[in-house]
Design an enzyme around this catalytic site. Structure first.
Site, short mmCIF file in Angstrom:
data_model
loop_
_atom_site.label_atom_id
_atom_site.label_comp_id
_atom_site.label_asym_id
_atom_site.label_seq_id
_atom_site.Cartn_x
_atom_site.Cartn_y
_atom_site.Cartn_z
CB SER A 47 66.96 12.83 -6.05
OG SER A 47 67.85 13.54 -5.23
CG ASP A 105 69.22 9.51 -4.16
OD1 ASP A 105 68.94 10.54 -3.53
OD2 ASP A 105 69.87 9.50 -5.20
CG ASP A 150 68.91 13.02 -1.12
OD1 ASP A 150 69.71 12.18 -0.69
OD2 ASP A 150 68.95 13.44 -2.29
CG ASP A 184 72.16 12.02 -4.37
OD1 ASP A 184 71.30 12.50 -3.62
OD2 ASP A 184 72.05 12.03 -5.62
#
Length: 582
Positions: free
Chosen positions: A146, A306, A304, A308
């Site tokens: 993340s 990834d 960010d 999400d």
């Protein structure tokens, strides 16, 4: 087995890659560094695992990835042949070793007879969630850490509904992972052999197109977008996975004036233009703000690695860009979605909104104003995903929106995790809608506060690494449970909530009631003036977090109340840490 003996077993193992062995030998004289690598196994918890990349049982590497994947494979095998054939979808982000870890996971699964679908290149976490549902797979894996620093990577597991595994299923997988006694002895076949047999299949374009088709359906005002198509938008993927899907999504909705921060456009595992690839941190917006000023942008958006989480910045009354909190973005979106659905006659009376226990109470107030149920979940979007599944099955409620304060939200439930791509598209639409009315998103936020009251929230984190840090976190939580002052910040303590004991205690009435949520090591305290604070250890980082919330009649009073509450609680925390250190 002691960590010293574990180290010796690793250093002597003939199958250990040369690079890992060299790294181990390089720190063999540094007892603290070795202990951090081996004093425990990298914990595979309910959210998967996350840690620094490197050699050792407490690091992300080929062997810890294989161990996690073998545990998952054994869990799926236990579910039967149909589950094995449905298989596992695997995605990964732009971090160091992400493609390699993804393929190691695929090879481990396939070598044990579990079908593996691997994306051809990096993809956002929400698309992995969508892909599990689209392919009717039994599980999913995403290799990501993340928004953590570059030295980290991680491994998250998803269930058949596309959501992160809920506690019961997660516990079963954890047991299977922990039952793998020696990660160094796990054997896997070659990628070529497994691809030839069909047990590893590479996926990509078909999923992309299906995901994009669903993304464009979340729009509530396509006519407004067509009229305001030249709205100036600045977007940065912060070197992560969102570049292509966000740009394509905005294009398909009809936006024609999108500027991407070129220095941060391409994937970069070092995230070299930012101190941290975290849109929660204002420093991540420095380049985006420069671009915004050059292009007179109405909205800045940063995702960010990834994809999400997303941060949004808008012009304030002084013409300067102000970065919204996750609570503010969530409140704006909730008000927009509910008001537009009500206006169009599509606001279902069975609708439900989800937020977490550390998310602003403003969300509940907005939902109730539209006669919509708002339900709290534990921190972590997997609990929101679990609730969506529950009500989808029972028919009791219809999902409308879910969000958490840490910059994550979900609009369309074709994904079952927070989705920054969806949020970017809806954020741009909101900006267009309010611009047509002669307002900025900042004006719209002010309208929300004027309508419902001024809610302010804050977060303080203490990073406590290694064995000693873990012990400090345990001691802090134990101390709060055992000895909590009856007055904080000049306000009486009114309600205590212990989510590990599942008990809510109202002090003045001297009454207790059960909390009907999964057990979790979280403490929440409500004060007599309606303010609150919450203490919880991070499930993915070596941190203990302190959340704060206040409510006042004006912005100035709310800001002052928040600062005062933070100071009082953190003074207590540091005082207790000093006593333990002595």
């Amino acid at each position: 087995m002691s960590w010293e003996k574990t180290y010796e077993r690793w250093i002597q193992h003939e199958a250990l890659e040369h690079s890992l062995k060299t790294a181990l030998e390089g720190i063999k004289d540094n007892r603290t560094a070795l202990e951090d690598c081996f004093y425990k196994n990298l914990e595979f918890g309910t959210g998967g695992m996350r840690g620094e990349i490197g050699p050792g049982t407490n690091r992300m590497n080929t062997y810890t990835v294989r161990k996690a994947s073998l545990g998952l494979a054994n869990y799926i095998i236990e579910q039967g042949e149909k589950a094995q054939k449905r298989g596992v979808v695997i995605a990964y982000d732009s971090r160091h070793q992400s493609p390699e870890f993804a393929m190691e996971a695929a090879k481990t699964l396939a070598s044990n007879g579990v079908q593996a679908y691997v994306f051809e290149s990096l993809r956002p976490t929400p698309e992995l969630s969508f892909a599990v549902r689209y392919l009717k797979a039994y599980s999913g894996i995403v290799i990501t850490a993340s928004h953590n620093p570059p030295e980290y990577n991680g491994y998250k597991v998803y269930g058949p509904d596309g959501g992160q595994l809920p506690p019961k299923e997660a516990d079963e997988v954890i047991q299977k992972v922990n039952a793998v006694e020696d990660e160094l002895l796990i054997e896997v076949k070659t990628e070529d052999e497994l691809r030839s047999s069909g047990l590893i299949e590479v996926i990509g374009d078909e999923i992309d197109q299906a995901y994009m088709k669903q993304l464009t359906k979340i729009s509530l005002n396509r006519d407004v977008i067509q009229e305001m198509h030249d709205l100036s938008i600045v977007f940065t993927p912060l070197h992560g996975t969102a570049n292509v899907p966000v740009r394509e999504g905005l294009k398909q909705l009809g936006f024609t004036n999108v500027t991407v921060v070129s220095e941060q456009e391409q994937p970069d595992p070092n995230f070299s233009t930012v101190k941290s690839p975290n849109p929660e941190e204002h420093a991540a917006f420095e380049l985006a703000i420069q671009y915004g000023k050059e292009n007179d942008a109405e909205i800045l958006m940063a995702t960010d690695p990834d994809a999400d989480r997303v941060g949004i910045a808008v012009k304030n009354n002084d013409g300067e860009y102000e970065i919204l909190t996750g609570n503010q973005t969530g409140a704006l979106m909730l008000e927009y979605i509910l008001s537009q659905r009500e206006e169009k006659g599509s606001l279902c009376s069975k609708g439900i909104v989800f937020k977490t226990i550390v998310t602003s109470e403003l969300g509940r107030i907005i939902a109730e104003a539209y006669r919509i149920t708002c339900e709290d979940t534990l921190t972590g979007f997997k609990f929101i995903g679990e609730k969506i599944k529950q009500y989808e099955k029972s028919g009791e409620h219809s999902f409308l929106f879910g969000y958490e304060e840490s910059y994550g939200s979900l609009i369309g439930d074709f994904v079952r995790d927070k989705d920054a791509v969806q949020t970017c598209l809806m954020g741009a639409e909101m900006a267009a809608y309010y611009k047509k009315q002669g307002k900025t998103l900042y004006d719209a936020l002010t309208d929300v506060y004027e309508k419902y009251g001024y809610y302010k929230e804050g977060l303080e984190s203490l990073t406590l690494k290694g064995k000693s840090g873990a012990e400090q976190i345990v001691n802090l939580l134990s101390g709060f449970r055992a000895d909590m002052p009856l007055e904080i910040n000049g306000q009486k303590l009114a309600v205590t909530e212990d989510y590990q004991a599942s008990i809510r205690y109202t002090i003045e009435a001297d009454t207790s009631e059960d909390i009907h949520l999964p057990k979790s090591n979280v403490l929440k305290y409500k004060l007599s003036d309606g303010s609150w604070f919450c203490v919880r250890p991070s499930g993915t980082e070596p941190k203990i977090k302190f959340y704060f919330g206040v409510h006042a009649a004006s912005n100035e009073k709310a800001v002052q109340a928040l600062a005062s509450l933070k100071q009082a609680v953190m003074d207590l925390v540091h005082e207790r840490m000093q006593k333990v250190a002595q």
